[in-house]
Design a protein around this motif. Structure first.
Motif, PDB file in Angstrom:
ATOM      1  N   CYS A  22       0.855  -1.184   0.000  1.00 53.69           N
ATOM      2  CA  CYS A  22       0.000   0.000   0.000  1.00 53.69           C
ATOM      3  C   CYS A  22       0.891   1.234   0.000  1.00 53.69           C
ATOM      4  O   CYS A  22       1.666   1.443   0.932  1.00 53.69           O
ATOM      5  N   ALA A  23       0.771   2.029  -1.050  1.00 54.13           N
ATOM      6  CA  ALA A  23       1.556   3.254  -1.175  1.00 54.13           C
ATOM      7  C   ALA A  23       0.683   4.454  -0.852  1.00 54.13           C
ATOM      8  O   ALA A  23      -0.418   4.597  -1.381  1.00 54.13           O
ATOM      9  N   PHE A  37      -6.890  -3.558   7.543  1.00 51.23           N
ATOM     10  CA  PHE A  37      -8.120  -4.142   8.059  1.00 51.23           C
ATOM     11  C   PHE A  37      -8.641  -5.111   6.999  1.00 51.23           C
ATOM     12  O   PHE A  37      -8.193  -5.084   5.858  1.00 51.23           O
ATOM     13  N   ARG A  38      -9.588  -5.953   7.373  1.00 54.15           N
ATOM     14  CA  ARG A  38     -10.200  -6.842   6.396  1.00 54.15           C
ATOM     15  C   ARG A  38     -11.690  -6.985   6.690  1.00 54.15           C
ATOM     16  O   ARG A  38     -12.134  -6.822   7.824  1.00 54.15           O
ATOM     17  N   GLN A  39     -12.405  -7.313   5.631  1.00 50.94           N
ATOM     18  CA  GLN A  39     -13.847  -7.483   5.767  1.00 50.94           C
ATOM     19  C   GLN A  39     -14.295  -8.658   4.912  1.00 50.94           C
ATOM     20  O   GLN A  39     -14.150  -8.629   3.688  1.00 50.94           O
ATOM     21  N   ALA A  40     -14.823  -9.660   5.570  1.00 45.85           N
ATOM     22  CA  ALA A  40     -15.370 -10.827   4.881  1.00 45.85           C
ATOM     23  C   ALA A  40     -16.857 -10.597   4.630  1.00 45.85           C
ATOM     24  O   ALA A  40     -17.488  -9.793   5.322  1.00 45.85           O
ATOM     25  N   PRO A  41     -17.433 -11.293   3.654  1.00 51.59           N
ATOM     26  CA  PRO A  41     -18.859 -11.108   3.366  1.00 51.59           C
ATOM     27  C   PRO A  41     -19.725 -11.347   4.595  1.00 51.59           C
ATOM     28  O   PRO A  41     -19.577 -12.341   5.300  1.00 51.59           O
ATOM     29  N   CYS A  96      -6.205  -1.044   3.174  1.00 57.69           N
ATOM     30  CA  CYS A  96      -5.109  -0.273   3.747  1.00 57.69           C
ATOM     31  C   CYS A  96      -5.688   0.980   4.401  1.00 57.69           C
ATOM     32  O   CYS A  96      -6.663   1.561   3.896  1.00 57.69           O
ATOM     33  N   ALA A  97      -5.071   1.414   5.490  1.00 55.20           N
ATOM     34  CA  ALA A  97      -5.574   2.585   6.192  1.00 55.20           C
ATOM     35  C   ALA A  97      -4.416   3.432   6.703  1.00 55.20           C
ATOM     36  O   ALA A  97      -3.341   2.908   7.011  1.00 55.20           O
ATOM     37  N   PHE A  98      -4.671   4.733   6.802  1.00 56.89           N
ATOM     38  CA  PHE A  98      -3.652   5.708   7.210  1.00 56.89           C
ATOM     39  C   PHE A  98      -4.171   6.477   8.417  1.00 56.89           C
ATOM     40  O   PHE A  98      -5.309   6.945   8.423  1.00 56.89           O
TER      41      PHE A  98
END
Length: 128
Positions: A22-23, A37-41, A96-98
């Motif tokens: 992640c740039a 982070f992640r998110q599954a259905p 990706c998160a900032f």
């Protein structure tokens, strides 16, 4: 504004590995953290890992600790997530998160509201 561009998702068999990148570009602050982070259905977005820009402090969720490794190249404003020993339950869209941090803060954020900018997400699918 900060823009985040993710890459590296895909399809992998259980036990395999993937590396996400992640740039960050734009008005990045002098002290910041980046994370995944992640998110599954059908599930809520959940914390995976985060790192301070210096690379000196990291945080992981219990579900990935020991299997995933986060690192940062602060010269490139790029964060990496190396995912080993992948399991079908790791299947999700990874974001990706900032997080902008106070100048003297050494805390590694892990809560959704602590992150101010988000990428579009990249799909990771682990087949059994």
């Amino acid at each position: 504004q900060v823009q985040l561009v993710e890459s590296g998702g895909g399809l992998v068999q259980a036990g395999g590995s993937l590396r996400l990148s992640c740039a960050a570009s734009g008005r990045t602050s002098s002290n910041y953290a980046m994370g995944w982070f992640r998110q599954a259905p059908g599930k809520e977005r959940e914390f995976v890992a985060a790192i301070l820009w210096s690379g000196m402090s990291t945080a992981y969720s219990d579900s990935v600790r020991g299997r995933f490794s986060i690192s940062v190249d602060n010269a490139k404003n790029t964060v990496y997530l190396l995912m080993n020993s992948l399991r079908p339950e790791d299947t999700a869209v990874y974001y990706c998160a900032f997080s902008k941090r106070d100048y003297y803060s050494n805390d590694v954020p892990s809560l959704l509201y602590e992150f101010h900018y988000w990428g579009q997400g990249t799909q990771v699918t682990v087949s059994s």
